[in-house]
Design an enzyme around this catalytic site. Structure first.
Site, PDB file in Angstrom:
ATOM      1  N   HIS A 109       0.855  -1.189   0.000  1.00  0.00           N
ATOM      2  CA  HIS A 109       0.000   0.000   0.000  1.00  0.00           C
ATOM      3  C   HIS A 109       0.889   1.237   0.000  1.00  0.00           C
ATOM      4  CE1 HIS A 109      -1.537   3.264   2.723  1.00  0.00           C
ATOM      5  NE2 HIS A 109      -2.464   3.293   1.794  1.00  0.00           N
ATOM      6  N   ARG A 113      -0.444  12.572  -0.327  1.00  0.00           N
ATOM      7  CA  ARG A 113      -1.599  13.460  -0.446  1.00  0.00           C
ATOM      8  C   ARG A 113      -1.242  14.866   0.040  1.00  0.00           C
ATOM      9  NH1 ARG A 113      -2.151   9.811   3.654  1.00  0.00           N
ATOM     10  NH2 ARG A 113      -2.304  10.690   5.756  1.00  0.00           N
TER      11      ARG A 113
END
Length: 311
Positions: A109, A113
């Site tokens: 993963h 952001r």
């Protein structure tokens, strides 16, 4: 800081990062399957979801870019920043989860952001993200390589960052109801604005750019390892833990749902096949038991390789 210019720079990088990661995963997969692109637009933003399904190496890989906005910050974000409650915001990022076919290849993963909000006192902004690894059958060489690459991603920006981000990752990816780590960790950071925009953005780019060098050598090492039906059953069972974390604890999932995000893109992180088995216990001394005992707990993987890191 001009937030519109900052958003432009960040989204340009993120779109390019998505393309580069998809290209790297496609080349590693080596099969006829490629990424299907689903560009979407909603009232609250735009995005580009790319999904590779039923590949030669990857059972499913999802790589999502999104840029959303809203008139009021969702609870998943404002719980840590009550002073920003009700503030207009914009958020953009790339998030991905890769679920391999072979149980000896870990799930991975990554996300990076950027968030900004308008307040009466001016704009508030920060970066966040990281990457983590979830093995089904533990291998020390994989864990050491993963953490050495994570260390390299942070080393140019301060000697304290890797140990800080590793500790935050161990703390975040923890299933409290199972008293168990989700995987072997990696990096996790949030609310990061240290050193100003250029410094924080450069660190975020470094972490995004180090994902493929961290993951692909591990995939290549194990993708042709023979496995049995029992290995596959254990992989599906352990994927249940992944689902539990994403639906119960993951702040990104909660933010997406609370901000009116696109459901298909938000839930692309879930594995295509998963199983729960009531009361299952691993055989003593088995590789399945060793996963939990030796790998699914916070551990100094760099020390295992004889590398010293200051904290």
């Amino acid at each position: 800081m001009d937030t519109s210019e900052a958003l432009k720079r960040v989204t340009q990088y993120l779109r390019d990062l998505q393309v580069r990661i998809c290209t790297g995963l496609e080349e590693t997969d080596g099969g006829a399957a490629g990424f299907h692109e689903d560009a979407w637009e909603q009232e609250n933003g735009v995005g580009r979801t790319r999904i590779l399904s039923s590949g030669q190496v990857f059972e499913q890989a999802g790589v999502n870019f999104s840029h959303v906005h809203g008139s009021a910050l969702p609870a998943a974000a404002s719980v840590r920043h009550p002073e920003l409650g009700g503030s207009p915001f914009e958020a953009t990022g790339v998030s991905l989860v890769v679920h391999p076919h072979n149980p000896f290849v870990p799930t991975s993963h990554m996300n990076v952001r950027f968030f900004c909000a308008d307040t009466p006192d001016g704009p508030v902004w920060w970066f966040g993200g990281g990457f983590d690894l979830t093995p089904y059958y533990g291998a020390e060489a994989d864990a050491v390589h993963w953490h050495q690459t994570a260390f390299k991603a942070c080393s140019a920006f301060g000697s304290d960052l890797y140990p800080r981000f590793k500790a935050a990752c161990d703390d975040y990816f923890y299933l409290r109801h199972r008293n168990e780590q989700r995987g072997i960790g990696g990096l996790f950071f949030d609310d990061f604005s240290e050193g100003g925009f250029d410094h924080a953005f450069a660190l975020t780019r470094s972490i995004g750019d180090h994902y493929l060098p961290a993951y692909l050598p591990i995939v290549t090492r194990h993708c042709d390892t023979p496995f049995s039906a029992e290995h596959r059953e254990f992989q599906l069972y352990r994927r249940g833990r992944y689902v539990e974390f994403n639906l119960v604890y993951d702040r990104g999932t909660l933010f997406g749902l609370q901000s009116g995000g696109r459901i298909e893109s938000i839930l692309m992180s879930l594995p295509p096949n998963v199983a729960w088995r009531y009361g299952w216990q691993a055989e003593p001394g088995s590789p399945e038991q060793r996963l939990v005992q030796d790998f699914l707990k916070p551990r100094d993987w760099l020390a295992a390789a004889g590398q010293q890191v200051s904290s």
